[in-house]
Design an enzyme around this catalytic site. Structure first.
Site, mmCIF file in Angstrom:
data_model
loop_
_atom_site.group_PDB
_atom_site.id
_atom_site.type_symbol
_atom_site.label_atom_id
_atom_site.label_comp_id
_atom_site.label_asym_id
_atom_site.label_seq_id
_atom_site.Cartn_x
_atom_site.Cartn_y
_atom_site.Cartn_z
ATOM 1 N N THR A 61 32.024 21.694 -28.893
ATOM 2 C CA THR A 61 31.433 20.753 -28.047
ATOM 3 C C THR A 61 31.477 19.378 -28.872
ATOM 4 O O THR A 61 32.182 19.385 -30.054
ATOM 5 C CB THR A 61 30.714 20.494 -27.063
ATOM 6 O OG1 THR A 61 30.475 19.574 -26.314
ATOM 7 C CG2 THR A 61 29.344 20.864 -27.907
ATOM 8 N N LYS A 65 35.693 18.983 -31.738
ATOM 9 C CA LYS A 65 36.618 18.992 -30.650
ATOM 10 C C LYS A 65 38.002 18.764 -31.656
ATOM 11 O O LYS A 65 39.177 19.207 -31.578
ATOM 12 C CB LYS A 65 36.828 18.539 -29.142
ATOM 13 C CG LYS A 65 35.820 19.117 -28.826
ATOM 14 C CD LYS A 65 36.373 18.386 -27.248
ATOM 15 C CE LYS A 65 35.154 19.235 -26.563
ATOM 16 N NZ LYS A 65 34.888 18.818 -24.901
ATOM 17 N N ALA A 126 37.227 6.102 -23.551
ATOM 18 C CA ALA A 126 38.093 6.423 -24.119
ATOM 19 C C ALA A 126 37.399 7.422 -24.765
ATOM 20 O O ALA A 126 38.291 7.956 -26.477
ATOM 21 C CB ALA A 126 38.650 5.323 -25.171
ATOM 22 N N GLY A 128 35.708 11.794 -26.171
ATOM 23 C CA GLY A 128 36.327 13.149 -26.546
ATOM 24 C C GLY A 128 37.213 13.508 -25.250
ATOM 25 O O GLY A 128 38.290 14.380 -25.670
ATOM 26 N N VAL A 129 36.799 13.606 -24.639
ATOM 27 C CA VAL A 129 37.249 14.465 -23.375
ATOM 28 C C VAL A 129 38.226 13.488 -22.307
ATOM 29 O O VAL A 129 38.649 13.982 -21.702
ATOM 30 C CB VAL A 129 36.169 14.949 -21.962
ATOM 31 C CG1 VAL A 129 35.894 13.136 -21.521
ATOM 32 C CG2 VAL A 129 36.188 15.336 -21.591
ATOM 33 N N ARG A 150 34.356 -0.007 -23.710
ATOM 34 C CA ARG A 150 33.968 -1.160 -24.572
ATOM 35 C C ARG A 150 34.324 -1.151 -25.855
ATOM 36 O O ARG A 150 34.691 -2.595 -25.643
ATOM 37 C CB ARG A 150 32.550 -0.713 -25.047
ATOM 38 C CG ARG A 150 31.242 -1.380 -25.400
ATOM 39 C CD ARG A 150 30.251 -0.991 -25.750
ATOM 40 N NE ARG A 150 29.559 0.697 -26.578
ATOM 41 C CZ ARG A 150 28.855 1.141 -26.754
ATOM 42 N NH1 ARG A 150 27.577 0.020 -26.504
ATOM 43 N NH2 ARG A 150 29.334 1.814 -27.693
ATOM 44 N N LYS A 154 39.978 1.466 -28.580
ATOM 45 C CA LYS A 154 40.011 2.541 -28.765
ATOM 46 C C LYS A 154 40.752 3.852 -28.017
ATOM 47 O O LYS A 154 41.439 4.272 -27.416
ATOM 48 C CB LYS A 154 38.229 3.389 -28.101
ATOM 49 C CG LYS A 154 37.735 3.905 -29.928
ATOM 50 C CD LYS A 154 36.619 4.629 -29.840
ATOM 51 C CE LYS A 154 36.619 6.007 -29.325
ATOM 52 N NZ LYS A 154 34.812 5.754 -29.091
ATOM 53 N N VAL A 208 31.292 12.612 -14.947
ATOM 54 C CA VAL A 208 31.810 14.167 -15.897
ATOM 55 C C VAL A 208 30.645 14.397 -16.363
ATOM 56 O O VAL A 208 30.239 15.589 -16.669
ATOM 57 C CB VAL A 208 32.708 13.119 -17.382
ATOM 58 C CG1 VAL A 208 32.365 14.475 -18.187
ATOM 59 C CG2 VAL A 208 34.101 13.474 -17.191
ATOM 60 N N GLY A 231 30.126 16.070 -12.484
ATOM 61 C CA GLY A 231 31.076 16.638 -13.305
ATOM 62 C C GLY A 231 30.239 18.174 -13.469
ATOM 63 O O GLY A 231 31.105 19.329 -14.478
HETATM 64 P P1 ATR Z 1 33.391 9.417 -28.811
HETATM 65 O O1 ATR Z 1 33.384 7.835 -28.139
HETATM 66 O O2 ATR Z 1 32.015 10.056 -30.178
HETATM 67 O O3 ATR Z 1 34.401 10.447 -28.380
HETATM 68 P P2 ATR Z 1 31.880 10.347 -26.851
HETATM 69 O O4 ATR Z 1 30.630 10.416 -25.600
HETATM 70 O O5 ATR Z 1 33.171 11.008 -26.188
HETATM 71 O O6 ATR Z 1 31.759 9.828 -27.631
HETATM 72 O O7 ATR Z 1 32.541 8.386 -25.458
HETATM 73 C C1 ATR Z 1 31.342 8.064 -25.884
HETATM 74 C C2 ATR Z 1 32.152 7.052 -24.524
HETATM 75 O O8 ATR Z 1 31.057 6.045 -24.063
HETATM 76 C C3 ATR Z 1 32.878 5.949 -25.096
HETATM 77 O O9 ATR Z 1 33.859 6.069 -24.850
HETATM 78 C C4 ATR Z 1 31.554 4.927 -25.652
HETATM 79 O O10 ATR Z 1 32.398 3.286 -25.717
HETATM 80 P P3 ATR Z 1 33.043 3.059 -27.605
HETATM 81 O O11 ATR Z 1 34.165 4.151 -27.604
HETATM 82 O O12 ATR Z 1 32.388 1.732 -26.927
HETATM 83 O O13 ATR Z 1 31.921 3.558 -28.048
HETATM 84 C C5 ATR Z 1 31.244 4.991 -23.948
HETATM 85 N N1 ATR Z 1 29.302 4.257 -24.286
HETATM 86 C C6 ATR Z 1 28.807 4.656 -25.089
HETATM 87 N N2 ATR Z 1 27.053 3.746 -24.487
HETATM 88 C C7 ATR Z 1 27.944 2.923 -24.271
HETATM 89 C C8 ATR Z 1 27.177 1.547 -23.786
HETATM 90 N N3 ATR Z 1 26.344 1.777 -24.146
HETATM 91 N N4 ATR Z 1 27.808 0.711 -22.698
HETATM 92 C C9 ATR Z 1 29.565 1.290 -22.346
HETATM 93 N N5 ATR Z 1 30.300 1.859 -23.079
HETATM 94 C C10 ATR Z 1 29.936 3.143 -24.307
#
Ligand code: ATR
Length: 264
Positions: A61, A65, A126, A128-129, A150, A154, A208, A231
């Site tokens: 996880t 991944k 955008a 991991g999933v 955001r 990505k 999710v 999810g």
């Molecule tokens: P990772 O980005 O390391 O794969 P994730 O848990 O799979 O981790 O993804 C977190 C997602 O939530 C990302 O799309 C993240 O946006 P960023 O790419 O800009 O970081 C989004 N996310 C987390 N906190 C957020 C917030 N406060 N506002 C908007 N999007 C947020």
């Protein structure tokens, strides 16, 4: 006794052990399943333990991944396309990386009896999933997929893997039938700073996240008169498929297991 693990960081929140151990017991298997928190530099030793049959199989996880891929011998075509592995099996002495998140998402949507064919999809996030969700959506023949993240870059990067994506800025809401929250917003009951007031009705809000059971995002969708779904089934079905890969058994998703997950 065969040992299975889910690895991640953080890992405390994982309900996979509860689920797999329930099914292991129900099917009278001589096995157990545990969670362990690893660092990236532990991945080599961990995968070699699977090769040496000290460990029978693993779930992977966040955030490993993709990072796990260099340590594997082969990938299924789905894992290769998404660059995302959530399940490892030993196949003819080779470490095979599989992706059961795709099956999980597809099965969850089918279970809803939601007619997804030719629907317009809007994905928030955008992380991991998301590649697995896009893969499943393409398989189910949706008409278009729009993504906002955001960090826009990505989302743009996903176009290297999937060329049919539209990208919009965070805050922009395009026309859609199904909206999917794939961000981590809501895990700690955070609000989502998007304005859904102009979207109309008869949409499906899919999150999710399954713990908490109802995120702010889902509450908001419901309040506006739309269908909402968390999810939980996606999580259950990805686990079911992993269980099947390891044990050759499709375990039952019964009410007891659904309740187990609701209670965290
Ligand atoms: P990772 O980005 O390391 O794969 P994730 O848990 O799979 O981790 O993804 C977190 C997602 O939530 C990302 O799309 C993240 O946006 P960023 O790419 O800009 O970081 C989004 N996310 C987390 N906190 C957020 C917030 N406060 N506002 C908007 N999007 C947020």
């Amino acid at each position: 006794m065969k040992k299975y693990f889910v690895i991640g960081n953080p890992i405390d929140h994982s309900l996979s052990p509860k689920l797999h151990n329930y099914w292991i017991k129900k099917n009278n298997l001589d096995a157990f399943y545990e969670k362990i928190k690893l660092e990236e530099n532990d991945l080599q030793k961990f995968t070699s333990d699977i090769k040496q049959k000290k460990i029978a199989g693993a779930n992977i996880t966040v955030p490993f991944k993709k990072a796990i891929i260099p340590y594997l011998d082969k990938l299924t075509s789905e894992a290769k396309k998404t660059q995302s592995v959530n399940t490892i099996i030993l196949d003819n002495e080779k470490l095979l990386g599989c992706n059961t998140d795709i099956f999980g998402f597809e099965s969850a949507i089918k279970n809803l009896n939601y007619d997804i064919l030719n629907k317009k999809i809007f994905i928030l996030g955008a992380g991991g999933v998301v590649p697995s969700i896009i893969f499943a959506l393409n398989k189910m023949k949706v008409s278009e997929i729009t993504i906002c993240n955001r960090t826009r870059q990505k989302a743009e990067n996903l176009k290297y893997q999937f060329n049919n994506l539209k990208i919009v800025d965070w805050g922009e809401i395009p026309d859609f039938d199904l909206i999917i929250n794939a961000t981590s917003l809501g895990l700690n009951n955070e609000e989502i700073n998007l304005n859904f007031s102009g979207i109309g009705r008869n949409k499906l809000f899919y999150d999710v996240i399954y713990n908490p059971i109802e995120t702010y995002f889902l509450k908001e969708g419901k309040k506006l008169g739309n269908q909402s779904e968390n999810g939980k089934l996606m999580f259950l079905y990805q686990a079911l498929e992993a269980f099947n890969l390891w044990h050759g058994i499709k375990p039952e998703i019964d009410n007891k297991i659904i309740k187990l997950l609701d209670n965290g």
